[in-house]
Each structure stands twice: as C-alpha cells, then as structure tokens.
Design a protein around this motif. Structure first.
Motif, PDB file in Angstrom:
ATOM      1  N   THR A  41      94.895  96.617  59.246  1.00  0.00           N
ATOM      2  CA  THR A  41      95.748  97.773  59.563  1.00  0.00           C
ATOM      3  C   THR A  41      97.150  97.354  59.986  1.00  0.00           C
ATOM      4  O   THR A  41      98.037  98.190  60.066  1.00  0.00           O
ATOM      5  CB  THR A  41      95.119  98.648  60.675  1.00  0.00           C
ATOM      6  OG1 THR A  41      94.920  97.847  61.846  1.00  0.00           O
ATOM      7  CG2 THR A  41      93.816  99.259  60.205  1.00  0.00           C
ATOM      8  N   GLY A  42      97.370  96.076  60.226  1.00  0.00           N
ATOM      9  CA  GLY A  42      98.705  95.569  60.568  1.00  0.00           C
ATOM     10  C   GLY A  42      99.481  95.324  59.298  1.00  0.00           C
ATOM     11  O   GLY A  42      99.661  94.186  58.886  1.00  0.00           O
ATOM     12  N   THR A  43      99.944  96.390  58.659  1.00  0.00           N
ATOM     13  CA  THR A  43     100.555  96.273  57.332  1.00  0.00           C
ATOM     14  C   THR A  43     102.061  96.067  57.357  1.00  0.00           C
ATOM     15  O   THR A  43     102.665  95.864  56.314  1.00  0.00           O
ATOM     16  CB  THR A  43     100.242  97.532  56.499  1.00  0.00           C
ATOM     17  OG1 THR A  43     100.721  98.677  57.204  1.00  0.00           O
ATOM     18  CG2 THR A  43      98.746  97.659  56.253  1.00  0.00           C
ATOM     19  N   ASN A  44     102.666  96.097  58.510  1.00  0.00           N
ATOM     20  CA  ASN A  44     104.103  95.943  58.608  1.00  0.00           C
ATOM     21  C   ASN A  44     104.414  94.563  59.186  1.00  0.00           C
ATOM     22  O   ASN A  44     103.849  94.171  60.207  1.00  0.00           O
ATOM     23  CB  ASN A  44     104.693  97.041  59.501  1.00  0.00           C
ATOM     24  CG  ASN A  44     106.200  97.057  59.468  1.00  0.00           C
ATOM     25  OD1 ASN A  44     106.853  96.027  59.515  1.00  0.00           O
ATOM     26  ND2 ASN A  44     106.756  98.257  59.397  1.00  0.00           N
ATOM     27  N   GLU A  45     105.328  93.851  58.559  1.00  0.00           N
ATOM     28  CA  GLU A  45     105.682  92.503  59.008  1.00  0.00           C
ATOM     29  C   GLU A  45     106.152  92.478  60.460  1.00  0.00           C
ATOM     30  O   GLU A  45     106.002  91.473  61.145  1.00  0.00           O
ATOM     31  CB  GLU A  45     106.774  91.930  58.102  1.00  0.00           C
ATOM     32  CG  GLU A  45     107.147  90.512  58.415  1.00  0.00           C
ATOM     33  CD  GLU A  45     108.217  89.955  57.492  1.00  0.00           C
ATOM     34  OE1 GLU A  45     108.722  88.866  57.806  1.00  0.00           O
ATOM     35  OE2 GLU A  45     108.546  90.593  56.488  1.00  0.00           O
ATOM     36  N   SER A  46     106.680  93.587  60.945  1.00  0.00           N
ATOM     37  CA  SER A  46     107.173  93.617  62.321  1.00  0.00           C
ATOM     38  C   SER A  46     106.079  93.971  63.337  1.00  0.00           C
ATOM     39  O   SER A  46     106.337  93.962  64.538  1.00  0.00           O
ATOM     40  CB  SER A  46     108.335  94.607  62.452  1.00  0.00           C
ATOM     41  OG  SER A  46     107.885  95.923  62.178  1.00  0.00           O
ATOM     42  N   ALA A  48     103.174  93.711  65.968  1.00  0.00           N
ATOM     43  CA  ALA A  48     102.912  92.677  66.971  1.00  0.00           C
ATOM     44  C   ALA A  48     101.853  91.692  66.487  1.00  0.00           C
ATOM     45  O   ALA A  48     101.927  90.494  66.780  1.00  0.00           O
ATOM     46  CB  ALA A  48     102.469  93.322  68.282  1.00  0.00           C
ATOM     47  N   TYR A  49     100.885  92.174  65.737  1.00  0.00           N
ATOM     48  CA  TYR A  49      99.810  91.306  65.251  1.00  0.00           C
ATOM     49  C   TYR A  49     100.358  90.078  64.525  1.00  0.00           C
ATOM     50  O   TYR A  49      99.833  88.984  64.678  1.00  0.00           O
ATOM     51  CB  TYR A  49      98.892  92.108  64.310  1.00  0.00           C
ATOM     52  CG  TYR A  49      97.736  91.284  63.784  1.00  0.00           C
ATOM     53  CD1 TYR A  49      96.586  91.118  64.547  1.00  0.00           C
ATOM     54  CD2 TYR A  49      97.797  90.669  62.547  1.00  0.00           C
ATOM     55  CE1 TYR A  49      95.525  90.362  64.090  1.00  0.00           C
ATOM     56  CE2 TYR A  49      96.740  89.908  62.072  1.00  0.00           C
ATOM     57  CZ  TYR A  49      95.606  89.756  62.849  1.00  0.00           C
ATOM     58  OH  TYR A  49      94.569  88.998  62.395  1.00  0.00           O
ATOM     59  N   TRP A  50     101.405  90.262  63.721  1.00  0.00           N
ATOM     60  CA  TRP A  50     101.957  89.177  62.916  1.00  0.00           C
ATOM     61  C   TRP A  50     103.022  88.368  63.639  1.00  0.00           C
ATOM     62  O   TRP A  50     103.536  87.393  63.090  1.00  0.00           O
ATOM     63  CB  TRP A  50     102.537  89.732  61.615  1.00  0.00           C
ATOM     64  CG  TRP A  50     101.509  90.427  60.800  1.00  0.00           C
ATOM     65  CD1 TRP A  50     101.420  91.763  60.552  1.00  0.00           C
ATOM     66  CD2 TRP A  50     100.393  89.825  60.141  1.00  0.00           C
ATOM     67  NE1 TRP A  50     100.324  92.028  59.782  1.00  0.00           N
ATOM     68  CE2 TRP A  50      99.667  90.849  59.518  1.00  0.00           C
ATOM     69  CE3 TRP A  50      99.919  88.520  60.014  1.00  0.00           C
ATOM     70  CZ2 TRP A  50      98.509  90.635  58.781  1.00  0.00           C
ATOM     71  CZ3 TRP A  50      98.760  88.294  59.278  1.00  0.00           C
ATOM     72  CH2 TRP A  50      98.074  89.338  58.669  1.00  0.00           C
ATOM     73  N   ASN A  51     103.368  88.754  64.859  1.00  0.00           N
ATOM     74  CA  ASN A  51     104.466  88.091  65.560  1.00  0.00           C
ATOM     75  C   ASN A  51     104.086  87.504  66.908  1.00  0.00           C
ATOM     76  O   ASN A  51     104.955  87.032  67.641  1.00  0.00           O
ATOM     77  CB  ASN A  51     105.628  89.082  65.724  1.00  0.00           C
ATOM     78  CG  ASN A  51     106.243  89.409  64.398  1.00  0.00           C
ATOM     79  OD1 ASN A  51     106.901  88.588  63.801  1.00  0.00           O
ATOM     80  ND2 ASN A  51     105.990  90.621  63.905  1.00  0.00           N
TER      81      ASN A  51
END
Length: 171
Positions: A41-46, A48-51
């Motif tokens: 569900t973390g589909t946006n590069e921004s 928090a999951y990806w950062n």
C-alpha cells in the motif's frame, strides 16, 4: 510468498491476480502480514515506508559508495527500475569507474526476447563481471565507467562512456 516467514502453499498466479491484493496474505496465505500490507500500500516514493528504516538506508547507500561497482541487469528483470535508480544515485566520481550493463534477460539471466531475431542474445554476464572484477582486483587496473545496453530488435549494443556514445553491431 517466499518472504512470508512460513511455508505458503497458495498458487503463485492466483496470488498475483487476487483482488484486493492487500488481502492476499489472509485470504490465500493464511496469516495477516502487516509488513506486507505496508509494502503493497506504500505506492508513493515519498511515503514514510520507503524513506525510513532499511528502505531509507538503501536509498542513501549508492551516493556514499566510493569504490567502482559493476551492475548487471536485464531488460525483462523486475528489478531493472531499482538498478537504474541505484546507478543514477551513484556519485559522478563513482560512475567514472563503474559499469552498468543491461542485456536481453529476465531476473534469472535467461534470454527473454520473444519475437525478435538476433544472434547475440547469449548471456555471458557472469564472465563479464568476473573479468571486470579480475581487472580491478587482480590486475589492479582502474576500470573505465560505462553504461552498456543491448538494443532489442537491432541485435546491437550502445555504450555510453567518457569517449561518448558508441553504437556497435555485434558480430
């Protein structure tokens, strides 16, 4: 499925097609996996999951690398986007000594070019990588950086390096 932490006996293709996909863990795999749900569900590069945590660290690492790297990839590999992003994030100094190769392969380095004629689909990436590391580590030769891409349908390759762009027919 292989990262679930327990044996998953569900059909792979049925799992890929399951809708809504965020529920595939409970509905087909038998357990709720919160980490998986955050991942899909973390589909946006921004997000928090990806950062943060591991993913945030992985995004930072390429810019801190000081030694030459060899990245071998395939046009049909599901990790190609990540490999391109990794190469893009290397410092200019690191790129001057690093090689990025993209061939006509899938994730397992199997030829994956259906419907195209060509004589040079062979994958010798393991030998290329070995030779590159041999020159660097044994012969102590500083490598010249390049981006080397196989051109599907043309059976040629383009090399981008300090000498500029080189297109060559493979023979």
């Amino acid at each position: 499925m292989e990262n679930a932490g327990y044996p998953v006996n569900a059909d792979y293709l049925a799992s890929c097609r399951f809708q809504p996909h965020v529920e595939v863990d409970e509905k087909l795999w038998g357990k709720r996996l919160d980490w998986y749900r955050k991942w899909v569900t973390g589909t946006n590069e921004s997000d928090a999951y990806w950062n943060t945590g591991l993913w945030g660290l992985l995004k930072e690492i390429p810019s801190r690398v000081k030694v030459p790297v060899y990245i071998g990839e395939g046009w049909y590999d599901h990790h190609l986007g990540s490999a391109i992003e990794t190469y893009r994030r290397l410092s200019d100094e690191c790129k001057k000594k690093s090689r990025f190769l993209i061939g006509a392969w899938d994730h397992n380095f199997n030829v994956a070019v259906e419907g195209h004629q060509g004589e040079h689909f062979e994958n010798d990436d393991v030998l290329r990588a070995f030779y590159w590391f041999y020159q660097l580590l044994v012969e102590e030769k500083e490598p010249q950086g390049s981006v080397d891409t196989y051109i599907i349908g043309d059976d040629s390759r383009e090399v981008f390096c300090s000498r500029g762009r080189i297109t060559e027919k493979m023979s």
